[in-house]
Every structure is written in C-alpha cells, then in structure tokens.
Design a protein around this motif. Structure first.
Motif, PDB file in Angstrom:
ATOM      1  N   GLY A 157       0.803  -1.217   0.000  1.00 56.05           N
ATOM      2  CA  GLY A 157       0.000   0.000   0.000  1.00 56.05           C
ATOM      3  C   GLY A 157       0.836   1.267   0.000  1.00 56.05           C
ATOM      4  N   LYS A 158       1.869   1.314   0.832  1.00 54.75           N
ATOM      5  CA  LYS A 158       2.712   2.510   0.931  1.00 54.75           C
ATOM      6  C   LYS A 158       3.379   2.828  -0.404  1.00 54.75           C
ATOM      7  N   SER A 159       3.918   1.805  -1.072  1.00 52.47           N
ATOM      8  CA  SER A 159       4.612   2.046  -2.344  1.00 52.47           C
ATOM      9  C   SER A 159       3.633   2.446  -3.441  1.00 52.47           C
ATOM     10  N   ILE A 160       2.420   1.892  -3.417  1.00 47.20           N
ATOM     11  CA  ILE A 160       1.405   2.276  -4.410  1.00 47.20           C
ATOM     12  C   ILE A 160       1.050   3.752  -4.259  1.00 47.20           C
ATOM     13  N   ILE A 161       0.866   4.191  -3.017  1.00 45.82           N
ATOM     14  CA  ILE A 161       0.519   5.601  -2.778  1.00 45.82           C
ATOM     15  C   ILE A 161       1.680   6.513  -3.182  1.00 45.82           C
ATOM     16  N   GLN A 162       2.914   6.116  -2.866  1.00 43.18           N
ATOM     17  CA  GLN A 162       4.076   6.912  -3.279  1.00 43.18           C
ATOM     18  C   GLN A 162       4.158   7.001  -4.799  1.00 43.18           C
ATOM     19  N   PHE A 163       3.864   5.886  -5.463  1.00 43.74           N
ATOM     20  CA  PHE A 163       3.865   5.883  -6.921  1.00 43.74           C
ATOM     21  C   PHE A 163       2.810   6.858  -7.466  1.00 43.74           C
ATOM     22  N   LEU A 164       1.590   6.794  -6.919  1.00 44.14           N
ATOM     23  CA  LEU A 164       0.514   7.668  -7.383  1.00 44.14           C
ATOM     24  C   LEU A 164       0.842   9.141  -7.122  1.00 44.14           C
ATOM     25  N   GLN A 165       1.489   9.426  -6.007  1.00 39.64           N
ATOM     26  CA  GLN A 165       1.892  10.804  -5.698  1.00 39.64           C
ATOM     27  C   GLN A 165       2.898  11.311  -6.734  1.00 39.64           C
ATOM     28  N   GLU A 166       3.836  10.467  -7.105  1.00 39.31           N
ATOM     29  CA  GLU A 166       4.834  10.866  -8.107  1.00 39.31           C
ATOM     30  C   GLU A 166       4.201  10.975  -9.487  1.00 39.31           C
ATOM     31  N   ARG A 170       3.540  14.339 -12.834  1.00 37.76           N
ATOM     32  CA  ARG A 170       4.068  14.215 -14.191  1.00 37.76           C
ATOM     33  C   ARG A 170       2.957  14.218 -15.228  1.00 37.76           C
ATOM     34  N   ASN A 171       3.274  14.742 -16.372  1.00 44.49           N
ATOM     35  CA  ASN A 171       2.304  14.816 -17.473  1.00 44.49           C
ATOM     36  C   ASN A 171       2.477  13.583 -18.360  1.00 44.49           C
ATOM     37  N   LEU A 172       1.915  12.460 -17.907  1.00 50.02           N
ATOM     38  CA  LEU A 172       2.088  11.191 -18.606  1.00 50.02           C
ATOM     39  C   LEU A 172       0.735  10.561 -18.921  1.00 50.02           C
ATOM     40  N   ASN A 173       0.750   9.642 -19.865  1.00 48.53           N
ATOM     41  CA  ASN A 173      -0.439   8.873 -20.238  1.00 48.53           C
ATOM     42  C   ASN A 173      -0.718   7.757 -19.232  1.00 48.53           C
ATOM     43  N   LEU A 174       0.281   7.379 -18.468  1.00 44.27           N
ATOM     44  CA  LEU A 174       0.252   6.187 -17.612  1.00 44.27           C
ATOM     45  C   LEU A 174      -0.792   6.260 -16.505  1.00 44.27           C
ATOM     46  N   LYS A 175      -1.445   5.102 -16.254  1.00 45.85           N
ATOM     47  CA  LYS A 175      -2.321   4.937 -15.092  1.00 45.85           C
ATOM     48  C   LYS A 175      -1.991   3.602 -14.421  1.00 45.85           C
ATOM     49  N   LEU A 176      -2.436   3.460 -13.189  1.00 46.03           N
ATOM     50  CA  LEU A 176      -2.278   2.209 -12.446  1.00 46.03           C
ATOM     51  C   LEU A 176      -3.475   1.309 -12.712  1.00 46.03           C
ATOM     52  N   VAL A 177      -3.224   0.009 -12.884  1.00 44.27           N
ATOM     53  CA  VAL A 177      -4.300  -0.978 -12.795  1.00 44.27           C
ATOM     54  C   VAL A 177      -4.071  -1.704 -11.468  1.00 44.27           C
ATOM     55  N   ASN A 203      -7.517   1.970   1.031  1.00 46.29           N
ATOM     56  CA  ASN A 203      -8.564   2.543   0.178  1.00 46.29           C
ATOM     57  C   ASN A 203      -8.848   4.007   0.538  1.00 46.29           C
ATOM     58  N   ASN A 204      -8.881   4.298   1.824  1.00 42.98           N
ATOM     59  CA  ASN A 204      -9.095   5.691   2.245  1.00 42.98           C
ATOM     60  C   ASN A 204      -7.963   6.599   1.759  1.00 42.98           C
ATOM     61  N   ASN A 205      -6.733   6.061   1.774  1.00 46.16           N
ATOM     62  CA  ASN A 205      -5.571   6.864   1.403  1.00 46.16           C
ATOM     63  C   ASN A 205      -5.441   7.085  -0.100  1.00 46.16           C
ATOM     64  N   ILE A 206      -6.030   6.210  -0.910  1.00 48.72           N
ATOM     65  CA  ILE A 206      -5.905   6.387  -2.363  1.00 48.72           C
ATOM     66  C   ILE A 206      -7.055   7.205  -2.955  1.00 48.72           C
ATOM     67  N   LYS A 207      -8.040   7.551  -2.148  1.00 48.41           N
ATOM     68  CA  LYS A 207      -9.210   8.262  -2.684  1.00 48.41           C
ATOM     69  C   LYS A 207      -8.830   9.507  -3.476  1.00 48.41           C
ATOM     70  N   GLN A 208      -7.828  10.240  -3.005  1.00 50.99           N
ATOM     71  CA  GLN A 208      -7.469  11.497  -3.679  1.00 50.99           C
ATOM     72  C   GLN A 208      -6.726  11.264  -4.994  1.00 50.99           C
ATOM     73  N   TYR A 209      -6.365   9.999  -5.280  1.00 49.45           N
ATOM     74  CA  TYR A 209      -5.593   9.704  -6.489  1.00 49.45           C
ATOM     75  C   TYR A 209      -6.352   8.818  -7.477  1.00 49.45           C
ATOM     76  N   ILE A 210      -7.665   8.636  -7.264  1.00 49.84           N
ATOM     77  CA  ILE A 210      -8.366   7.617  -8.061  1.00 49.84           C
ATOM     78  C   ILE A 210      -8.435   7.963  -9.547  1.00 49.84           C
ATOM     79  N   SER A 211      -8.253   9.227  -9.900  1.00 46.14           N
ATOM     80  CA  SER A 211      -8.264   9.566 -11.328  1.00 46.14           C
ATOM     81  C   SER A 211      -7.058   8.978 -12.058  1.00 46.14           C
ATOM     82  N   TYR A 212      -6.053   8.526 -11.299  1.00 46.26           N
ATOM     83  CA  TYR A 212      -4.862   7.917 -11.887  1.00 46.26           C
ATOM     84  C   TYR A 212      -4.918   6.387 -11.855  1.00 46.26           C
ATOM     85  N   ILE A 213      -6.079   5.842 -11.503  1.00 40.58           N
ATOM     86  CA  ILE A 213      -6.269   4.386 -11.477  1.00 40.58           C
ATOM     87  C   ILE A 213      -7.275   4.030 -12.563  1.00 40.58           C
ATOM     88  N   GLY A 214      -6.828   3.257 -13.556  1.00 38.14           N
ATOM     89  CA  GLY A 214      -7.638   3.011 -14.741  1.00 38.14           C
ATOM     90  C   GLY A 214      -8.356   1.688 -14.765  1.00 38.14           C
TER      91      GLY A 214
END
Length: 295
Positions: A157-166, A170-177, A203-214
C-alpha cells in the motif's frame, strides 16, 4: 461503479454481461500475437524464468541481457525502454492497435526510486504513443516472483501511494491498474484470519488519487486439502473463507473509494473454473456494479 469487462483465458462472463475485449499475452517468449477482437496486451511481468531465445527477442540485446537467472529485469535503463517499445510494436505487427498495453514495475535492486523509473519509462511512452496515439498504458502493482535480489517497487500500500503521488506530478499517459489480491499479499495479510484494516486504510488513502487508477484485477484464492492457499483459484467466497461479512466489507470499501463517474477496466484473473469467474461477477452485480462494452 462502471466497469469494462476484459475476457481472460476465454472464460465467459455470466448471462447479461458481455465483453468485447480480450487479454492477450505478450511476454518475452512470444514473437507474435493473433488477436481476433479488440484486446489488452499483457506484457512481460517477471514472475518466472523465460527462455529469452526467439527470433524477436534476439533483435534486442538490452532486453535479452537484462535478466537474473533468466527472470527478466524490467526498466533497466533508457536503452531498455526504447528496445521494449520497439519490441512491443514489432510484436503487435500488422494486427489491430491494442486498446491497452499493460506493463509491470522494475525491481528495487537496480531501480532505486520512482523518479528513476519515470525517467526511464518516458522513453517507452514517447515511442509507443507516436505509433499508437490512442492506446491506454497501465502499470500493475506486483507481489510474488521467482526473482532473487530485489522486490517490485510498486507492491504494498505505501509504495502504491508513493507511486501515485509521483505520477500526479508528471504529465504522462500512464495509469495504475490495481490488483487487489496482490495488495493483500504485499501487506502480509493472513488468509486464514483476514483483517481488513490495512485494506480499508489503503482505500481511504488512495481516494485522492483515483483519477490515476484506470482499472482493477480481481481473483480468488482457494485453500487446498493440504492447507496451502492457491492464487488465481476459487472465488471471493473461498478467498474470504465463506465469511460474507468480510466479503461485503471489502466490496463496499472498493465501491466507496471509487465513487466517481470514471469508467474503469476489469480483468478477472481466474485460472480455475468458469463458475468461479461467474461467481465473482455475480457478487459484484449484487452491489449494483455495472458492466459495459468498450466503445
């Protein structure tokens, strides 16, 4: 929650759920693919040893040499990323362009942080989008490999959130599955006595990054007669040891987290029976999760 179902290993969804998109394997031991419909290309995921000796991979010395005990080392350097892009383009060949290209993270014994990864990855995205401007690129969190020497940099979980924060910077096409069962494994949650607090907090911690999860991966685990848990087998009932309260809490937490209007992709990575796959889908349908066709 609205999901686009992807067909995995030709298994049929329940009546009323239609998929027009297939997952196609594109690992380093493949030198051609033959999709019959729209598809998501599932690239090398570094779980096991590869032969690394076919007509296609032999054209790409950096891909071929980036291995430890024949388990591929992904995202080794910028030249690797360029070769990977060209390998992928050549693998696709004259087939229809993929809807999705799914990639996987590097190991932390040679790729130290997300900044290093993104600097390498950008080379891949630049070449791929020039060839396939409409393609979606997803990266999956990973846990479990025969590789020895390092761990996946996108795993718990910690590494996923750090990844989403980074990624957000960045202006990239990439999203997380997001592969939920692998989060359970990476968080060392005991299958015989599942405690959902880590998953609920995640789940509570990723709420602010859900637009980056495809999209999502979901699958079951089943306990064998010898007491061993087998991945990609069974359904959510076997995963949660027939504890309906735990299953309900998990599904409700996912729905609450992704309470937006974004349509995401869904891959049920079930290697056991079609009945197990359909059981998972029927569980989701009970919560008014809707499945729709890829446009």
């Amino acid at each position: 929650m609205n999901l686009i179902p992807i067909t995995y290993h030709s298994k049929k969804y329940p009546v009323g759920v239609v998929s027009n998109l297939d997952e196609i394997a594109g690992n380093f031991d493949k030198d051609s693919i033959n999709p019959q419909r729209k598809y998501s290309l599932h690239t090398e995921y570094s779980h096991m040893k590869r032969k690394l000796d076919n007509q296609l991979i032999n054209k790409y010395p950096e891909l071929k040499s980036s291995e430890r005990d024949n388990v591929p080392q992904l995202w080794k350097n910028k030249e690797w990323a360029k070769e990977f892009a060209n390998f992928t383009i050549e693998l696709i060949g004259n087939n229809l362009s993929p809807e999705i290209i799914e990639i996987h993270p590097p190991f932390n014994d040679y790729c130290n942080d997300f900044s290093d990864f993104f600097n390498i990855y950008e080379e891949f995205e630049r070449i791929i989008l020039k060839k396939f401007p409409a393609v979606k690129i997803f990266i999956e969190n990973r846990c479990g490999t025969f590789y020895r020497g390092g761990k996946f940099i996108i795993s718990n979980g910690k590494s996923i959130i750090q990844f989403l924060q980074e990624l957000q910077k960045r202006n990239l096409n990439l999203k997380l599955v997001l592969d939920y069962p692998q989060v359970f494994s990476a968080e060392s949650i005991k299958m015989d006595d599942i405690k959902l607090k880590k998953i609920i907090d995640f789940n509570n911690n990723i709420k602010q990054y859900i637009s980056y999860i495809g999209g999502f991966h979901l699958w079951g685990k089943r306990k064998s007669q010898t007491g061993r848990w087998t991945s990609h087998n069974g359904d959510l009932n076997t995963f949660f040891s027939n504890n309906d309260l735990l299953k309900d809490e998990f599904i409700n937490s996912v729905i609450d987290t992704f309470d937006d209007n974004m349509v995401r992709y869904f891959v049920p990575e079930v290697n056991s029976s079609e009945e197990d796959l359909q059981s998972i889908i029927n569980d989701l349908l009970k919560y008014d999760i809707k499945f729709q066709l890829e446009d």
